[in-house]
Scaffold this active site. Structure first.
Site, PDB file in Angstrom:
ATOM      1  CG  ASP A 190      -2.017  -1.001   1.110  1.00 16.76           C
ATOM      2  OD1 ASP A 190      -2.240  -1.491  -0.016  1.00 16.76           O
ATOM      3  OD2 ASP A 190      -2.646  -1.300   2.131  1.00 16.76           O
ATOM      4  CG  HIS A 219      26.153   5.597 -12.086  1.00 13.93           C
ATOM      5  ND1 HIS A 219      25.353   5.564 -13.196  1.00 13.93           N
ATOM      6  CD2 HIS A 219      26.794   6.789 -12.150  1.00 13.93           C
ATOM      7  CE1 HIS A 219      25.521   6.683 -13.901  1.00 13.93           C
ATOM      8  NE2 HIS A 219      26.396   7.426 -13.285  1.00 13.93           N
ATOM      9  CG  ASP A 221      27.750  12.255  -8.950  1.00 11.01           C
ATOM     10  OD1 ASP A 221      26.949  13.203  -8.908  1.00 11.01           O
ATOM     11  OD2 ASP A 221      28.073  11.673 -10.011  1.00 11.01           O
ATOM     12  CG  ASP A 223      25.159  15.608 -11.930  1.00 15.04           C
ATOM     13  OD1 ASP A 223      25.698  15.042 -10.960  1.00 15.04           O
ATOM     14  OD2 ASP A 223      25.141  15.137 -13.084  1.00 15.04           O
ATOM     15  CG  HIS A 240      32.737   9.108 -17.135  1.00 12.69           C
ATOM     16  ND1 HIS A 240      32.851  10.477 -17.171  1.00 12.69           N
ATOM     17  CD2 HIS A 240      33.359   8.724 -15.990  1.00 12.69           C
ATOM     18  CE1 HIS A 240      33.485  10.895 -16.100  1.00 12.69           C
ATOM     19  NE2 HIS A 240      33.826   9.858 -15.373  1.00 12.69           N
ATOM     20  CG  HIS A 274      25.089  14.603 -18.160  1.00  5.22           C
ATOM     21  ND1 HIS A 274      24.154  15.286 -17.427  1.00  5.22           N
ATOM     22  CD2 HIS A 274      25.944  14.066 -17.249  1.00  5.22           C
ATOM     23  CE1 HIS A 274      24.413  15.142 -16.145  1.00  5.22           C
ATOM     24  NE2 HIS A 274      25.506  14.421 -15.997  1.00  5.22           N
ATOM     25  CG  HIS A 319      22.070  11.540 -17.326  1.00  8.41           C
ATOM     26  ND1 HIS A 319      22.476  10.240 -17.383  1.00  8.41           N
ATOM     27  CD2 HIS A 319      22.942  12.150 -16.480  1.00  8.41           C
ATOM     28  CE1 HIS A 319      23.540  10.064 -16.609  1.00  8.41           C
ATOM     29  NE2 HIS A 319      23.830  11.213 -16.045  1.00  8.41           N
ATOM     30  CD  GLU A 333      29.463  14.058 -15.186  1.00  6.94           C
ATOM     31  OE1 GLU A 333      29.659  13.169 -14.349  1.00  6.94           O
ATOM     32  OE2 GLU A 333      28.339  14.373 -15.608  1.00  6.94           O
ATOM     33  CE1 TYR A 358      35.604   7.895 -11.329  1.00  7.19           C
ATOM     34  CE2 TYR A 358      36.090   7.936 -13.688  1.00  7.19           C
ATOM     35  CZ  TYR A 358      35.408   8.439 -12.599  1.00  7.19           C
ATOM     36  OH  TYR A 358      34.544   9.491 -12.772  1.00  7.19           O
ATOM     37  NE  ARG A 380      31.473  11.469 -11.294  1.00 12.44           N
ATOM     38  CZ  ARG A 380      31.382  10.240 -10.808  1.00 12.44           C
ATOM     39  NH1 ARG A 380      32.245   9.306 -11.187  1.00 12.44           N
ATOM     40  NH2 ARG A 380      30.432   9.914  -9.947  1.00 12.44           N
ATOM     41  CD  GLU A 413      28.562  15.772 -12.279  1.00  3.38           C
ATOM     42  OE1 GLU A 413      28.562  14.965 -11.325  1.00  3.38           O
ATOM     43  OE2 GLU A 413      27.798  15.672 -13.256  1.00  3.38           O
TER      44      GLU A 413
HETATM   45  N1  GLY Z   1      25.177  11.773 -11.246  1.00  5.93           N
HETATM   46  C1  GLY Z   1      25.208  11.152 -12.484  1.00  5.93           C
HETATM   47  C2  GLY Z   1      26.109  11.864 -13.401  1.00  5.93           C
HETATM   48  O1  GLY Z   1      26.979  12.568 -12.950  1.00  5.93           O
HETATM   49  O2  GLY Z   1      25.965  11.811 -14.580  1.00  5.93           O
HETATM   50 MN    MN Z   2      26.996  13.515 -11.091  1.00  4.43          MN
HETATM   51 MN    MN Z   3      26.653  14.271 -14.199  1.00  2.54          MN
END
Ligand code: GLY
Ligand code: MN
Ligand code: MN
Length: 441
Positions: free
Chosen positions: A38, A242, A259, A270, A349, A353, A360, A383, A387, A405, A407
């Protein structure tokens, strides 16, 4: 700090001006989703629907009918119902959809099967994002079939289905002054949350406790929800892009990668920062960190109108490859290493974005097969990261287990960009100073 009713109306008008004559657009709201029996997840409106309406209830549908004499903006929504409202809260009802949300005409959602086929009839083209909502796809097809079944009585069914995303998402890509203001605030709140986590951090705390600090700062500032699941990874967890388990205890000597960004009035921030759990970067951590930071700054310098989408990314690849060569982690000629993508085991990566209502965000990255040219009003993240897995046998053990990272969120201005998330430090000395301050207090 909200989007005004006038701006929502302007968006609908702008979209209708792009639609072909004799067409209709159909945009459904999001639905409630069950978490367990519920209990439901908190409601999050569909971004496209919210962008066009500002209407924050489930079980609603927007229909846009350019040129319709009896009103171009038609909404279907939950009827007022005192008994239900006692349990689940206020509903605007069809009256509110007109008076507050700018619909020309509104009906109870329960009447949609009776009314929508009539709206579709005679419209040649239907703009609809097919394939996103399976149940709703069937409902749309059912309405079309209702009209098809009446062709012998002279009914004209639509002949063409078109993708609404193409126009709508291009509009969403360019942020208005009001949207930029909200995103600036989302950036400030998120930056304050990162500072709070850095101040709180010390060896022995758990990753989820840093997450709690972040969420507390968000909620206290009026941003009840994060824009995505917060990533808090210490030590080798920082190398999992992630990682959202956030359950380990943080050790002396670990780097901590966070992050996290809030959603404020429907818009995402972000941010990623990486800092030493004990407040001091080791020489190896600092060496890698400074490469990522230099790459990030190089990318921000390339984020300006007239450059294409890939230029900031290319800048990060060059700086990171040069940096890895200078530390002996990669060997060879920098240009050849870039051509063979030798950096990819350590930087797998892209450098950013689009950012907006979705973390995203929507918007094409290529147009006509070419990387898109950056323009004023676009918002993107920057970003880069490095790694080095804890068991990477190719690399000297002293570098292993380092994941970094950095960002930030930037909005394209007339001749460059503005960093929306500059309130959280990223120079190693500034991070160390902030963490030292917290120890004294
Ligand atoms: N937090 C996901 C990214 O940085 O794209
Ligand atoms: Mn991020
Ligand atoms: Mn991001």
């Amino acid at each position: 700090m909200k989007i005004s009713a006038q701006e929502f109306a302007r968006r609908r008008k702008a979209l209708m001006a792009l639609m072909e004559p004799g067409s209709i657009a159909i945009v459904p709201s999001a639905k409630m989703v069950v978490r367990s029996r519920d209990s439901e997840y908190s409601f999050r409106q569909d971004s496209d629907f919210f962008y066009l309406t500002g209407f924050d209830e489930p079980n609603a549908v927007l229909a846009l009918l350019p040129g319709r004499d009896n009103g171009e903006v038609v909404m279907f929504c939950q009827d007022r119902d005192p008994a239900m409202e006692q349990w689940t809260g206020y509903r605007a009802g069809p009256e509110g959809a007109c008076s507050t949300y700018g619909a020309d005409d509104a009906f109870p959602i329960g009447d949609i099967d009776d009314i929508l086929p009539g709206l579709l009839e005679g419209r040649q083209r239907v703009y609809y994002a097919m394939g996103k909502h399976a149940d709703f796809d069937q409902q749309v097809m059912h309405w079309v079939n209702v009209i098809r079944s009446k062709v012998r009585s002279g009914a004209i069914p639509p002949g063409e289905f078109l993708d609404l995303d193409h126009y709508l998402h291009d509009m969403r890509l360019f942020k208005s002054a009001a949207e930029q203001k909200i995103m600036r605030r989302a950036g400030e709140i998120s930056a304050a949350a990162h500072c709070r986590a850095m101040r709180f951090c010390q060896p022995g705390v758990f990753e989820y406790q840093l997450e709690a600090e972040i969420l507390h700062e968000f909620a206290m500032a009026g941003a009840r929800f994060p824009a995505y699941s917060s990533i808090v990874g210490a030590g080798k967890n920082a190398c999992v892009l992630h990682y959202i388990d956030n359950r380990d205890q943080i050790k002396d000597g670990d780097l901590v990668l966070i992050d996290a960004g809030c959603e404020f009035n429907g818009y995402a921030a972000d941010i990623t920062r990486t800092f030493p759990a004990n407040g001091r970067f080791s020489p190896e951590q600092k060496a890698i960190y400074d490469i990522v930071l230099a790459a990030q700054k190089a990318a921000i310098a390339e984020t300006r109108p007239g450059n294409h989408w890939n230029q900031p990314h290319d800048a990060t690849v060059r700086v990171i490859t040069e940096g890895l060569v200078s530390l002996g982690i990669l060997q060879g000629d920098v240009n050849e290493l870039i051509a063979s993508e030798a950096y990819r085991p350590f930087y797998m990566h892209r450098a950013g974005h689009w950012l907006g209502m979705d973390v995203h965000d929507v918007g094409d990255y290529k147009v006509g097969g070419e990387w898109r040219v950056l323009e004023e009003g676009m918002v993107t993240t920057v970003e880069p990261g490095i790694y080095i897995n804890h068991d990477d046998q190719r690399v000297d053990p002293k570098w292993r287990g380092i994941g970094i990272r950095i960002e930030d969120d930037v909005v394209l201005t007339k001749d460059g960009c503005e960093v929306l998330t500059a309130d959280v430090p990223k120079e190693t000395a500034d991070i160390e100073a902030l963490m030292a301050e917290a120890c004294v207090a």
